[in-house]
Design a protein around this motif. Structure first.
Motif, mmCIF file in Angstrom:
data_model
loop_
_atom_site.group_PDB
_atom_site.id
_atom_site.type_symbol
_atom_site.label_atom_id
_atom_site.label_comp_id
_atom_site.label_asym_id
_atom_site.label_seq_id
_atom_site.Cartn_x
_atom_site.Cartn_y
_atom_site.Cartn_z
ATOM 1 N N ILE A 1 0.847 -1.205 0.000
ATOM 2 C CA ILE A 1 0.000 0.000 0.000
ATOM 3 C C ILE A 1 0.881 1.253 0.000
ATOM 4 C CG2 ILE A 1 -1.857 1.231 1.205
ATOM 5 C CD1 ILE A 1 -2.597 -1.557 -0.005
ATOM 6 N N ARG A 2 1.950 1.213 0.784
ATOM 7 C CA ARG A 2 2.888 2.352 0.760
ATOM 8 C C ARG A 2 3.459 2.555 -0.652
ATOM 9 N NH1 ARG A 2 7.207 0.859 3.612
ATOM 10 N NH2 ARG A 2 6.405 -1.096 4.447
ATOM 11 N N ILE B 1 -7.938 3.132 -1.715
ATOM 12 C CA ILE B 1 -7.122 4.324 -1.954
ATOM 13 C C ILE B 1 -7.944 5.249 -2.845
ATOM 14 C CG2 ILE B 1 -4.967 5.222 -2.905
ATOM 15 C CD1 ILE B 1 -3.715 2.440 -2.510
ATOM 16 N N ILE B 2 -8.263 6.409 -2.292
ATOM 17 C CA ILE B 2 -9.125 7.373 -2.998
ATOM 18 C C ILE B 2 -8.266 8.591 -3.296
ATOM 19 C CG2 ILE B 2 -11.183 8.815 -2.776
ATOM 20 C CD1 ILE B 2 -11.982 6.560 -0.575
ATOM 21 N N SER B 3 -8.045 8.851 -4.578
ATOM 22 C CA SER B 3 -7.100 9.927 -4.910
ATOM 23 C C SER B 3 -7.715 10.956 -5.845
ATOM 24 C CB SER B 3 -5.824 9.339 -5.526
ATOM 25 O OG SER B 3 -6.128 8.455 -6.565
ATOM 26 N N SER B 4 -7.333 12.196 -5.626
ATOM 27 C CA SER B 4 -7.817 13.307 -6.455
ATOM 28 C C SER B 4 -6.677 14.253 -6.738
ATOM 29 C CB SER B 4 -8.885 14.106 -5.698
ATOM 30 O OG SER B 4 -10.106 13.436 -5.701
ATOM 31 N N PRO C 1 -12.756 12.003 -7.754
ATOM 32 C CA PRO C 1 -11.936 11.007 -7.049
ATOM 33 C C PRO C 1 -11.829 9.695 -7.813
ATOM 34 C CG PRO C 1 -14.077 11.256 -5.987
ATOM 35 C CD PRO C 1 -13.978 12.350 -7.016
ATOM 36 N N LYS C 2 -10.624 9.157 -7.821
ATOM 37 C CA LYS C 2 -10.402 7.825 -8.363
ATOM 38 C C LYS C 2 -10.306 6.858 -7.189
ATOM 39 C CE LYS C 2 -8.222 9.168 -12.641
ATOM 40 N NZ LYS C 2 -7.009 9.156 -13.459
ATOM 41 N N VAL C 3 -11.015 5.756 -7.296
ATOM 42 C CA VAL C 3 -11.083 4.819 -6.183
ATOM 43 C C VAL C 3 -10.521 3.475 -6.627
ATOM 44 C CG1 VAL C 3 -12.614 3.719 -4.499
ATOM 45 C CG2 VAL C 3 -13.260 5.924 -5.514
ATOM 46 N N VAL D 1 -6.779 9.707 0.191
ATOM 47 C CA VAL D 1 -7.382 9.182 1.416
ATOM 48 C C VAL D 1 -7.261 7.669 1.376
ATOM 49 C CG1 VAL D 1 -9.497 9.037 2.808
ATOM 50 C CG2 VAL D 1 -9.059 11.081 1.413
ATOM 51 N N THR D 2 -6.767 7.074 2.467
ATOM 52 C CA THR D 2 -6.816 5.616 2.558
ATOM 53 C C THR D 2 -7.933 5.258 3.529
ATOM 54 O OG1 THR D 2 -5.220 5.536 4.373
ATOM 55 C CG2 THR D 2 -4.340 5.360 2.143
#
Lengths: 187, 187, 187, 187
Positions: free
Chosen positions: A21-22, A181-184, A154-156, A132-133
């Motif tokens: 995940i890291r 993992i939710i990223s924007s 957001p991409k999930v 956001v995790t």
């Protein structure tokens, strides 16, 4: 990547975030040596340590003094303490004291995710990235809803990892808990 | 379905097979009240108990005396002891003493899966069903290869279950280890 | 279990719910031949067909006329049409016309999940069971929150299935989309 | 990371390896700018492109001329063609023509995995790393067994990714097929 067992850990502090995940957080954030990174809910310091190896600066926040102590130990162990600032405070208060930054990783929000995301959004530099995790169904829901309401897309991804454990008769797969993992990216 | 915590368990005996997997085994096997079922590696007795509620007879085999004792306790607890035969022996020896049967569930094979599958194949009734559950990569490989070499067309599904755990802030998903269900029907 | 390809399907109607999920719904609902079951958003009719084989009666609701036609075809194909009532209407209106029932399976809610759950809760018999299947993060969140607010203790499992596909060189695992099963029992 | 849709693709050539898996391969391989990397079964060229951005040199092998053409297009599109050598040949023949290297990524083996691993093992530099990606149960089994027989201790992780797809009513999770990453380091 630093392996999970190479971090010092305390029983009462969650983490470290698993190696895989890291790794994905480094990729998704597109972190470079020009970026100032904020790690909210730094816990054991796994994310802080990995990002500090690449970023210009990492500001790590946790309201739990044990987490701050543990992160401090781990960044020293892995030789990346010089560009890390540790703040022992709740996320909202800590964020108010920070000028601006390029990347924020939100692993722990203590129920204030809505307000944290608003504050973070107002302080991010151009091309800023919010990640956001989430291990709670509720975190995923709130993060997606709030990021959309801020005009972001957001991409999930949800990641499930199993690890092979060599036992006498063969290779047994042991599951890690799923994590989203939710990223924007701010345009 | 009986829930996992409703089975008595011993630390040194694996199982019970998780509720959802037991449910899928009942469906995949198409067990009816005319079927004689053999449960190889009965462990805690979860599968034996569920099948004994439906089948004509269940013959449960385990070489571990603790597993046989535990299965005995669990079938009594759940009131299905009348149509269950318990055999404390290794799978090969036990199978040699059994006439014929309709369904076999192979959860534990102790490295003899090839030979067990050959023996099972020779003793199954018409329309017999062979189901192997595998948590090892090696078990999956050997089962598929052997079933194909016997002229069967194994169907493979891998099942990953996460369970919601209600904690203060929300619903945390906790993963069970993945398990493969490899099933074949003799035509 | 009826296999997925044994259902007639239309491109524009979702479903059938995959074999393994239908199997788990039968187990989780503890359906018996004394139960009246309501299937909200019956789509292809997979769940209706499986439950009609066991239950006293199934009432299947869908606002899409193609879904009602398709469910009609599938229950006839599988010989279980006698104890099935089909209602072409939205869930709220349809539920208002039904007296009471023992089990409800909510697969499609069209955004009205909150109101549907309230209505369902007021009409369920003693020992009634509510099961929501969710493929959207939002559905999971809303279902858990509402069920808790009704005083229930929802159990959540998320199921990921991969299927082996035999290709020239071996067995390739193909993933189905993850689905959550959220179940509650009224005491 | 380059996103999957940013690669040119041909229908008849598999790939690109999904973004998250490419990311994990970069981390697991610990690739640096001093490493010579061999990509066996380069397909679309996703792995070649990502590694060529970091490594000293990438040697990419595929027996399918369409794959070589496609990889050639993609490394040019992403500006990393200078340090990439393309070899259109089967893995065994191609490997025989290569001196030595630091990292090998084996994504496609056409049934020769045993022999490829032996050859690779004999040509790897000190501290060399072998990484096999497997989507077949058989590949995982053969890779683990062979690596162990070579005296290595393979680490196995199986990765399942679901991606959120924003539809009208919410965020639907769509599953990618599971993939195993089997990695070994020569000491």
């Amino acid at each position: 990547m630093i392996q999970d067992h190479e971090f010092i850990s305390f029983k009462e502090v969650p983490g470290p975030t698993k190696e895989e995940i890291r790794c994905l957080l480094l990729c998704k954030s597109e972190v470079s040596n020009e970026d100032i990174v904020v790690d909210i809910g730094c816990g054991t310091g796994g994310i802080t340590t990995d990002f500090a190896k690449v970023a210009k600066k990492v500001i790590s926040i946790d309201k739990n003094p044990n987490a701050i102590e543990l992160t401090s130990k781990n960044i020293k162990k892995h030789g990346v303490f010089e560009n890390v600032d540790l703040i022992e405070n709740d996320a909202i208060s800590a964020l108010k004291s920070i000028e601006n930054f390029d990347i924020v990783i939100i692993g722990g929000s203590g129920g204030d995710l809505d307000e944290i995301l608003e504050l973070v959004f107002s302080k991010l530099n151009k091309n800023g990235r919010i990640i956001v995790t989430g291990i709670l169904i509720e975190t995923k829901y709130v993060a997606i809803k709030k990021l959309k309401s801020l005009g972001l897309e957001p991409k999930v991804v949800e990641v499930t990892i199993s690890r092979g454990n060599s036992i006498g008769l063969g290779t047994m797969m042991l599951a890690e808990n799923p994590i989203a993992i939710i990223s924007s990216k701010i345009k």
